[in-house]
Design a protein around this motif. Structure first.
Motif, short mmCIF file in Angstrom:
data_model
loop_
_atom_site.label_atom_id
_atom_site.label_comp_id
_atom_site.label_asym_id
_atom_site.label_seq_id
_atom_site.Cartn_x
_atom_site.Cartn_y
_atom_site.Cartn_z
N GLN A 1 3.87 -12.79 -2.12
CA GLN A 1 3.80 -12.66 -1.27
C GLN A 1 3.87 -11.49 -0.06
O GLN A 1 5.34 -10.69 -0.67
N VAL A 2 3.61 -11.27 0.75
CA VAL A 2 3.64 -9.67 1.23
C VAL A 2 2.69 -9.66 2.26
O VAL A 2 2.42 -10.89 3.14
N GLU A 3 3.56 -8.66 2.62
CA GLU A 3 3.50 -8.27 4.22
C GLU A 3 2.84 -6.31 4.31
O GLU A 3 3.49 -6.04 3.83
N VAL A 4 1.44 -6.37 5.01
CA VAL A 4 0.79 -5.29 4.77
C VAL A 4 0.39 -4.11 6.35
O VAL A 4 0.47 -5.25 7.67
N PHE A 5 0.41 -3.13 6.47
CA PHE A 5 0.92 -2.78 7.09
C PHE A 5 0.34 -1.66 6.67
O PHE A 5 0.00 -1.20 5.72
N ASP A 6 -0.64 -0.64 7.66
CA ASP A 6 -1.61 0.58 7.51
C ASP A 6 -1.17 1.22 7.32
O ASP A 6 0.85 2.46 7.67
N ILE A 7 -1.60 2.69 6.46
CA ILE A 7 -0.40 3.48 5.85
C ILE A 7 -0.29 4.71 7.06
O ILE A 7 0.49 4.95 6.91
N ALA A 8 -0.42 4.02 7.86
CA ALA A 8 -0.43 5.27 9.38
C ALA A 8 0.93 4.86 9.96
O ALA A 8 1.98 5.24 10.57
N GLU A 9 1.36 3.63 9.81
CA GLU A 9 2.66 2.91 10.35
C GLU A 9 3.62 2.99 9.17
O GLU A 9 4.64 1.58 9.36
N VAL A 10 3.56 4.09 8.06
CA VAL A 10 4.79 3.97 7.06
C VAL A 10 6.06 3.92 7.04
O VAL A 10 6.44 3.13 6.58
#
Length: 335
Positions: free
Chosen positions: A304-313
């Motif tokens: 189960q994952v929570e996804v962030f954009d790489i710009a929000e690293v």
């Protein structure tokens, strides 16, 4: 030039960073990164907790993407193939352990984020032997954590030839533990989750645990004496290990997967009478990874994952370090 995110000092904020990887090695591949998970090992390396980090440091060793280039001697992959990359990026390929198929135990194995730049980037390079094909049934968005957390919990199931009739307990229903419960359930085992959280208790049952035990209840531990064939500990903190050992059957095993930094205190007498054992293992070999991926695809197992954009690293790292993600944090890097 490869575009990445790097820290310039221990615990530093990740910033845009470019580097020239040089010519592609004859036995290497280049992967266009689509998604990359964030693991607690990335945090440990970022903060130089193990004293081996080199800066600038580009984290990321849970890569899912597509082959964008292959070295002249690579026959295993073609441009466009979906693949994953985990903790190791190369092996010597001729030592005894490599020749026996235990590449993950190779003393010359090179970590993806140790002495080289990892997957928080638009591209990453690795020896083709360390890269594993990704089955069509598995989503790239959630597949990355399988290449570190997933294989870490799956590997001992293979190494110890775990019987599907075994009674197995999991300590810690988090990033590793929630995958362990799913794998063990599909393997056929009777699965117990140790957790002190009511929310985690409910979630563990939904993930496939058949039972739960309150890890803070000493009477519950005593009542479970002699119950388990195997306990997988996924936590990185010191616990009452002797209390857990007493819940093992004769010839039972406590297997440590979390990187506990403090020395562990164990009574030999708690092991001796029942011929019990304590062990540990790293991530698995490429062959075991391939087996795990096939098993996960067949049984529809995914983290189960929570996804962030790489710009929000940096926000994503903060979420992992100080939050309670359910259950793995993943960066979306490219399409």
């Amino acid at each position: 030039m490869i575009k990445a995110y790097a820290a310039l000092e221990a615990g530093g904020e990740l910033r845009s960073y470019e580097y020239d990887p040089g010519p592609l090695g004859a036995h290497d591949v280049e992967i266009a990164v689509e998604y990359c998970g964030i693991c607690h090992s990335d945090l440990s390396m970022l903060n130089n907790e193990w004293g081996i980090t080199q800066y600038p440091f580009v984290p990321g060793h849970e890569v899912a993407g597509r082959i964008s280039a292959v070295g002249e001697h690579v026959k295993k992959f073609n441009v466009g193939d979906r693949v994953g990359l985990g903790w190791h990026s190369s092996y010597c390929l001729d030592c005894g352990t490599c020749m026996e198929g235990d590449h993950n135990l190779c003393r010359s194995a090179q970590g993806t984020i140790i002495g080289r730049h990892g997957g928080f980037a638009d591209k990453v390079r690795a020896q083709a032997a360390s890269v594993v094909a990704l089955p069509d049934e598995l989503s790239s968005e959630s597949a990355g954590p399988l290449f570190c957390g997933g294989i870490t919990v799956f590997n001992p199931m293979v190494q110890f030839e775990l019987k599907p009739t075994a009674k197995v307990a999991v300590i810690g229903i988090g990033g590793l533990g929630h995958m362990a419960v799913q794998f063990l359930n599909a393997w056929g085992c009777d699965v117990t989750a140790f957790t002190s959280s009511e929310a985690k208790r409910t979630e563990a049952l939904e993930l496939g645990a058949h039972h739960t035990l309150d890890s803070r209840d000493k009477s519950a531990l005593q009542e479970a004496e002699g119950r388990f064939d195997l306990i997988l500990s996924t936590v990185n903190v010191t616990l009452d290990w002797n209390g857990y050992i007493n819940t093992l059957k004769p010839k039972g095993r406590l297997h440590l997967l979390g990187a506990v930094l403090e020395p562990i205190s164990i009574s030999v007498m708690s092991l001796l009478g029942g011929q019990r054992s304590v062990s540990s293992s790293p991530a698995g070999s490429p062959a075991t990874m391939a087996q795990m991926l096939e098993f996960a695809a067949r049984h529809s197992i995914a983290p189960q994952v929570e996804v962030f954009d790489i710009a929000e690293v940096n926000k994503a790292i903060e979420r992992l370090e100080n939050g309670s993600p359910r259950y793995r944090v993943v960066l979306k890097v490219g399409s």
